[in-house]
Design a protein around this motif. Structure first.
Motif, PDB file in Angstrom:
ATOM      1  N   MET A 119     -59.607 -68.791  -6.982  1.00 31.35           N
ATOM      2  CA  MET A 119     -58.449 -68.016  -7.373  1.00 31.35           C
ATOM      3  C   MET A 119     -58.074 -67.026  -6.275  1.00 31.35           C
ATOM      4  SD  MET A 119     -56.570 -68.324  -9.826  1.00 31.35           S
ATOM      5  CE  MET A 119     -55.158 -67.574 -10.447  1.00 31.35           C
ATOM      6  N   ASP A 120     -59.080 -66.525  -5.575  1.00 30.53           N
ATOM      7  CA  ASP A 120     -58.793 -65.586  -4.488  1.00 30.53           C
ATOM      8  C   ASP A 120     -57.912 -66.220  -3.420  1.00 30.53           C
ATOM      9  OD1 ASP A 120     -60.255 -63.590  -5.711  1.00 30.53           O
ATOM     10  OD2 ASP A 120     -62.095 -64.033  -4.598  1.00 30.53           O
ATOM     11  N   ALA A 121     -58.182 -67.488  -3.121  1.00 32.92           N
ATOM     12  CA  ALA A 121     -57.386 -68.179  -2.104  1.00 32.92           C
ATOM     13  C   ALA A 121     -55.943 -68.343  -2.589  1.00 32.92           C
ATOM     14  CB  ALA A 121     -57.996 -69.536  -1.785  1.00 32.92           C
ATOM     15  N   ARG A 122     -55.755 -68.638  -3.855  1.00 38.75           N
ATOM     16  CA  ARG A 122     -54.384 -68.770  -4.391  1.00 38.75           C
ATOM     17  C   ARG A 122     -53.655 -67.441  -4.352  1.00 38.75           C
ATOM     18  NH1 ARG A 122     -53.437 -73.164  -8.786  1.00 38.75           N
ATOM     19  NH2 ARG A 122     -51.430 -72.231  -8.407  1.00 38.75           N
ATOM     20  N   ARG A 123     -54.381 -66.372  -4.691  1.00 35.50           N
ATOM     21  CA  ARG A 123     -53.747 -65.045  -4.636  1.00 35.50           C
ATOM     22  C   ARG A 123     -53.385 -64.684  -3.200  1.00 35.50           C
ATOM     23  NH1 ARG A 123     -58.177 -63.539  -8.117  1.00 35.50           N
ATOM     24  NH2 ARG A 123     -57.446 -63.659 -10.259  1.00 35.50           N
ATOM     25  N   ALA A 124     -54.237 -65.064  -2.275  1.00 39.56           N
ATOM     26  CA  ALA A 124     -53.998 -64.736  -0.865  1.00 39.56           C
ATOM     27  C   ALA A 124     -52.703 -65.367  -0.366  1.00 39.56           C
ATOM     28  CB  ALA A 124     -55.165 -65.199  -0.003  1.00 39.56           C
ATOM     29  N   LEU A 125     -52.333 -66.509  -0.917  1.00 45.19           N
ATOM     30  CA  LEU A 125     -51.115 -67.187  -0.482  1.00 45.19           C
ATOM     31  C   LEU A 125     -49.854 -66.389  -0.806  1.00 45.19           C
ATOM     32  CD1 LEU A 125     -52.024 -70.845  -1.353  1.00 45.19           C
ATOM     33  CD2 LEU A 125     -51.612 -69.901   0.921  1.00 45.19           C
ATOM     34  N   ARG A 126     -49.957 -65.463  -1.758  1.00 43.24           N
ATOM     35  CA  ARG A 126     -48.794 -64.639  -2.106  1.00 43.24           C
ATOM     36  C   ARG A 126     -48.537 -63.536  -1.097  1.00 43.24           C
ATOM     37  NH1 ARG A 126     -50.803 -63.579  -8.027  1.00 43.24           N
ATOM     38  NH2 ARG A 126     -50.915 -65.715  -8.718  1.00 43.24           N
ATOM     39  N   GLY A 127     -49.550 -63.168  -0.347  1.00 42.38           N
ATOM     40  CA  GLY A 127     -49.422 -62.054   0.593  1.00 42.38           C
ATOM     41  C   GLY A 127     -48.843 -62.481   1.925  1.00 42.38           C
ATOM     42  N   ALA A 128     -48.679 -61.498   2.783  1.00 41.35           N
ATOM     43  CA  ALA A 128     -48.188 -61.760   4.145  1.00 41.35           C
ATOM     44  C   ALA A 128     -49.366 -62.252   4.979  1.00 41.35           C
ATOM     45  CB  ALA A 128     -47.598 -60.488   4.737  1.00 41.35           C
ATOM     46  N   LEU A 129     -49.316 -63.497   5.365  1.00 39.68           N
ATOM     47  CA  LEU A 129     -50.405 -64.106   6.128  1.00 39.68           C
ATOM     48  C   LEU A 129     -49.879 -64.726   7.404  1.00 39.68           C
ATOM     49  CD1 LEU A 129     -52.150 -66.126   3.259  1.00 39.68           C
ATOM     50  CD2 LEU A 129     -52.853 -63.920   4.158  1.00 39.68           C
ATOM     51  N   SER A 130     -50.777 -64.778   8.376  1.00 43.58           N
ATOM     52  CA  SER A 130     -50.440 -65.529   9.580  1.00 43.58           C
ATOM     53  C   SER A 130     -50.494 -67.008   9.219  1.00 43.58           C
ATOM     54  CB  SER A 130     -51.448 -65.228  10.696  1.00 43.58           C
ATOM     55  OG  SER A 130     -52.710 -65.793  10.378  1.00 43.58           O
ATOM     56  N   GLU A 131     -49.970 -67.850  10.062  1.00 45.72           N
ATOM     57  CA  GLU A 131     -49.984 -69.283   9.798  1.00 45.72           C
ATOM     58  C   GLU A 131     -51.417 -69.798   9.683  1.00 45.72           C
ATOM     59  OE1 GLU A 131     -48.583 -72.635   8.489  1.00 45.72           O
ATOM     60  OE2 GLU A 131     -47.318 -70.914   8.893  1.00 45.72           O
ATOM     61  N   ALA A 132     -52.317 -69.291  10.519  1.00 48.00           N
ATOM     62  CA  ALA A 132     -53.723 -69.721  10.482  1.00 48.00           C
ATOM     63  C   ALA A 132     -54.386 -69.291   9.170  1.00 48.00           C
ATOM     64  CB  ALA A 132     -54.487 -69.147  11.662  1.00 48.00           C
ATOM     65  N   GLU A 133     -54.113 -68.075   8.697  1.00 49.56           N
ATOM     66  CA  GLU A 133     -54.678 -67.595   7.433  1.00 49.56           C
ATOM     67  C   GLU A 133     -54.132 -68.396   6.253  1.00 49.56           C
ATOM     68  OE1 GLU A 133     -55.394 -62.858   8.320  1.00 49.56           O
ATOM     69  OE2 GLU A 133     -53.348 -63.584   7.998  1.00 49.56           O
ATOM     70  N   ARG A 134     -52.840 -68.700   6.321  1.00 52.78           N
ATOM     71  CA  ARG A 134     -52.224 -69.487   5.261  1.00 52.78           C
ATOM     72  C   ARG A 134     -52.849 -70.884   5.204  1.00 52.78           C
ATOM     73  NH1 ARG A 134     -48.193 -68.502   2.253  1.00 52.78           N
ATOM     74  NH2 ARG A 134     -47.506 -66.740   3.490  1.00 52.78           N
ATOM     75  N   ARG A 135     -53.055 -71.508   6.357  1.00 47.25           N
ATOM     76  CA  ARG A 135     -53.666 -72.842   6.422  1.00 47.25           C
ATOM     77  C   ARG A 135     -55.089 -72.791   5.873  1.00 47.25           C
ATOM     78  NH1 ARG A 135     -52.963 -77.846   5.643  1.00 47.25           N
ATOM     79  NH2 ARG A 135     -51.932 -76.452   4.522  1.00 47.25           N
TER      80      ARG A 135
END
Length: 64
Positions: free
Chosen positions: A1-17
């Protein structure tokens, strides 16, 4: 769930991947992704009365 929540935030392309890869890994471990079950060759008992299938013993044990 943490990874799904992280996708809502401002992430770099590498973090999003990385977050998407983590979500995919968990979904595969849970059986939500991968080979589909409906083409496994098992007989389909959909639209049949339970008493007319291999589940009849289980069905007969259910309370009314």
């Amino acid at each position: 769930m943490d990874a799904r929540r992280a996708l809502r935030g401002a992430l770099s392309e590498a973090e999003r991947r990385a977050a998407r890869d983590q979500v995919d890994s968990v979904k595969r471990a849970l059986g939500e992704r991968g080979p589909v079950w409906w083409t496994d060759g098992a007989p389909d008992f959909n639209r049949k009365l339970a008493r007319n299938t291999p589940y009849r013993d289980w069905f007969s044990q259910l309370p009314e």
